[in-house]
Design an enzyme around this catalytic site. Structure first.
Site, PDB file in Angstrom:
ATOM      1  CB  CYS A 199      -1.068  -0.006   1.140  1.00  0.00           C
ATOM      2  SG  CYS A 199      -2.212  -1.172   1.099  1.00  0.00           S
ATOM      3  CB  CYS A 212      -0.898   0.584   7.942  1.00  0.00           C
ATOM      4  SG  CYS A 212      -2.321   0.120   6.907  1.00  0.00           S
TER       5      CYS A 212
END
Length: 424
Positions: free
Chosen positions: A123, A408
């Site tokens: 991500c 995250c």
């Protein structure tokens, strides 16, 4: 093992570390401009489409990427051959989309002499692309480059980890890397007491902020309208122009969110309403050495002051920003109090809330235009999209200020970068 013990030790006592962050002395103003600074010249993004049913459901990722590459170069009137390198973040395409990205380069009129690489740090891939281009500028490999992120979650396979050794069964941390992301959200919520009501309230705020920003035209400067084709229910192809984010729901209410069933676990608290949306989109960020930007007469939208990536336990990967942000702030010589805006990716309300509370960040500084719960989270695109959104919002406010981008990372990491907006 020592690293893991240190991280778990941090998790056990949050008040001490949080107060330590807040008690640190404020930085001594802004640093002087340097010819060697890595600056952000410009950035654009596509609207974020709803995967599987939105305006980009039949649009390939190379077309999305080409749209933003072309727009950035045209906006600043930069000749494509001036680029020293291109880095593209992507998660779901084979080989991090290396072939797809090179194709997009040629579709954008960028010559073969300009090299390109693809990067996958889950991500944070879009932000990692920014860091990679910045690194090349800093080490003298080139003076100007393009960092991008792109994802078509509609057209990509998800959930297949590929070929992995059976020995992972013998190693707890290795096994934890395959825990579904929704379960890691449940782990964070349970371990740190993040209630369903708090998660839903956070999700509602994200939707309300995004709806307000969209209605006021706050995203207009950063979005590239994309004309594409879609297949309707009858199989007929029609041309449309997508010009705004599709996931924003102005009618969201706490009552509506409360009716949603847990998405990942019976009796859990993570729902479709308090999680990020599955999405399609692309973003591009042009970076340069300050001296080269000035030589070419290019604008300076921001300055990259620091970047950090850290590791955390995979089964609670969502806590990553709570450790990456302090690391990036320390590198920049700053504290939480020095930052005007924190763009923290809302993979799940549970983990975003934990990070905000852990660091003692005032709610009004977090995702002022909404986050991934409302806007969507096209995996490889998000980091680059956050940079574009952050710097455009700081520009809209007008005064010199700092902002942070963070997220995250699946398998247990967090990334963060500090940017300075130089002021109007």
């Amino acid at each position: 093992m020592h690293r893991l013990q240190v991280v778990l030790g941090h998790l056990a006592g949050r008040s001490e570390s949080s107060s330590a962050l807040q008690a640190a002395p404020c930085s001594a103003g802004f640093p002087q401009a340097s010819a060697s600074d890595v600056v952000v010249v410009h950035g654009r993004r596509t609207p974020i489409g709803r995967a599987g049913r939105g305006g980009f459901k039949d649009t390939t990722p190379d077309e999305l990427l080409s749209a933003v590459l072309t727009a950035v170069l045209q906006d600043v009137k930069l000749k494509p051959e001036c680029l020293g390198d291109i880095s593209v973040g992507n998660v779901l395409q084979p080989g991090a989309g290396a072939a797809m990205a090179r194709i997009a380069q040629f579709l954008s009129g960028i010559p073969e002499t300009v090299p390109l690489s693809a990067v996958n740090r889950q991500c944070s891939s879009g932000l990692q692309a920014v860091a990679n281009i910045a690194g090349g500028i800093r080490n003298g490999s080139y003076d100007i480059g393009m960092a991008c992120g792109v994802e078509s979650m509609t057209l990509s396979e998800r959930g297949n980890p590929g070929n992995i050794s059976s020995r992972l069964l013998e190693n707890e941390k290795a096994r934890d890397c395959l825990i579904p992301m929704g379960i890691t959200s449940e782990n964070v919520a349970e371990r740190f007491g993040i209630s369903r009501q708090k998660q839903d309230a956070f999700a509602l705020a994200s939707q309300q902020k995004a709806a307000s920003a969209q209605s006021k035209g706050c995203f207009r400067a950063e979005i590239v309208p994309v004309t594409t084709t879609v297949l309707d229910d009858k199989g007929d192809r029609k041309t449309i122009t997508v010009s705004q984010d599709e996931g924003v729901r102005p009618s969201t209410t706490m009552e509506g969110l409360a009716k949603l069933k847990p998405a990942f676990k019976d009796g859990g608290s993570t729902t479709a309403g308090n999680s990020s949306q599955v999405s399609d989109g692309a973003a591009a960020v042009l970076l340069a050495r300050r001296s080269k930007a000035e030589e070419l007469g290019l604008p300076i939208l921001g300055v990259l002051r620091s970047y950090a990536v850290v590791g955390v336990p995979p089964d609670i990967m969502g806590i990553g920003p709570a450790y990456a942000i302090p690391a990036a702030l320390q590198k920049a010589g700053l504290t939480v109090n020095d930052i005007d805006i924190f763009e923290i990716n809302e993979a799940f309300a549970s983990q975003a809330l934990y990070c905000v509370e852990k660091l003692g960040i005032p709610a009004e500084k977090v995702n002022p235009l909404g986050g991934a719960i409302a806007l969507g989270h096209p995996l490889g695109c998000t980091g680059a999209r956050q940079v574009v959104t952050l710097l455009n919002e700081l520009k809209r406010r007008g005064r010199r200020a700092y902002g942070v981008v963070s997220m995250c990372i699946g398998t247990g990491m967090g990334a963060a970068a500090v940017f300075e907006y130089p002021g109007n």
